[in-house]
Every structure is written in structure tokens, then in C-alpha cells.
Design a protein around this motif. Structure first.
Motif, mmCIF file in Angstrom:
data_model
loop_
_atom_site.group_PDB
_atom_site.id
_atom_site.type_symbol
_atom_site.label_atom_id
_atom_site.label_comp_id
_atom_site.label_asym_id
_atom_site.label_seq_id
_atom_site.Cartn_x
_atom_site.Cartn_y
_atom_site.Cartn_z
ATOM 1 N N HIS A 6 0.853 -1.194 0.000
ATOM 2 C CA HIS A 6 0.000 0.000 0.000
ATOM 3 C C HIS A 6 0.885 1.240 0.000
ATOM 4 C CE1 HIS A 6 -3.588 2.392 0.828
ATOM 5 N NE2 HIS A 6 -2.904 3.006 1.775
ATOM 6 N N ASP A 11 -4.416 10.753 3.045
ATOM 7 C CA ASP A 11 -4.217 9.889 4.209
ATOM 8 C C ASP A 11 -3.525 10.608 5.367
ATOM 9 O OD1 ASP A 11 -5.250 7.659 2.823
ATOM 10 O OD2 ASP A 11 -3.294 7.291 1.905
ATOM 11 N N SER A 66 -7.044 1.211 5.973
ATOM 12 C CA SER A 66 -6.106 0.397 5.192
ATOM 13 C C SER A 66 -6.095 -1.044 5.687
ATOM 14 C CB SER A 66 -4.697 0.977 5.281
ATOM 15 O OG SER A 66 -4.681 2.285 4.772
#
Length: 129
Positions: free
Chosen positions: A43, A49, A64
Motif C-alpha cells: 500500500h 491519508d 487500510s
């Protein structure tokens, strides 16, 4: 409220003190590193974020982690407990590995690492709906 300054709230709450109330929730455990990974996702954290300090915010870590499972899984199971330990900050544009270990049928350990640095560990306990 008028001055927007800190004040003694004792007259409003009386003798109510946190140490006189027993919390029904167990303390958050100190989670250990994952040795055997049963599932792994790469990721990259992006601009949305992060918070104003340019660190990944708590909500994005949790999102996530939970994105491993599809919506049908959550139709069948609910989260009954979610423990999370923050160890080091992740930042925008950093690639991380999100590793999972199925402890048993309803408990999963998770670790988010960048290179050799662990950022976050979590333990999720699921219950059937």
C-alpha cells in the motif's frame, strides 16, 4: 465558556472521579511482531491519508487494515474488538506492507511496516452477526 479558558470543573461534576469507576474494557495488549504472514498487501499512503503534520492519521491506518476484507465478509461478521499500537509514523508517498496473521478463527493480527520499520500493529477480534 465565556472566556474560552481552562477552568476547574469540580463544581459541575462533584466528586465524580475516573478512579472510582471501573472500566469494563480490558487494557490494550502490547502486540508482538508478526512472524508468520498469512496474507500481505502493498500500500502507498497518499495526500488524503495524512494530517497537518504530514503523518498518516489514525482513520487511514484503520481503513487500510480493514480493506483486506470485502463487504460480504462484514455482512457476516462484525468487529467486536480492535486494538492498535502506534510505533512509528508513516508519511505521504511511503510504500508500506500490511501483513496479516490469522491467530484463530476470529482473531487476526496485523502489522504495517515500511522497509524494516514497524509503524503500527493491530489485533482485530470478529464475531458472527
Amino acid at each position: 465558556i465565556t472566556t474560552r479558558r481552562p477552568a476547574d470543573l469540580t463544581p459541575f461534576i462533584g466528586n465524580l472521579k475516573a478512579d472510582t469507576i471501573e472500566c469494563p474494557i480490558e487494557k490494550t495488549p502490547r502486540l508482538r511482531p508478526i512472524v508468520d504472514k498469512s496474507f500481505n498487501i502493498e500500500h502507498t499512503f497518499r495526500y488524503s491519508d495524512t494530517d497537518f503534520n504530514r503523518h498518516v492519521n489514525t482513520t487511514r491506518y484503520i481503513e487500510s487494515i480493514l480493506n483486506r476484507w470485502n463487504i460480504e465478509f462484514f455482512d457476516k461478521y462484525r468487529i467486536s474488538r480492535f486494538d492498535i499500537n502506534y510505533i512509528a509514523e508513516a508519511r505521504c508517498d511511503e510504500k508500506v506492507d500490511i501483513s496479516y496473521f490469522d491467530v484463530d478463527d476470529n482473531i487476526v493480527d496485523v502489522e504495517i511496516t515500511r522497509e524494516d520499520t514497524c509503524c503500527t500493529r493491530a489485533r482485530i477480534t470478529f464475531a458472527e452477526r
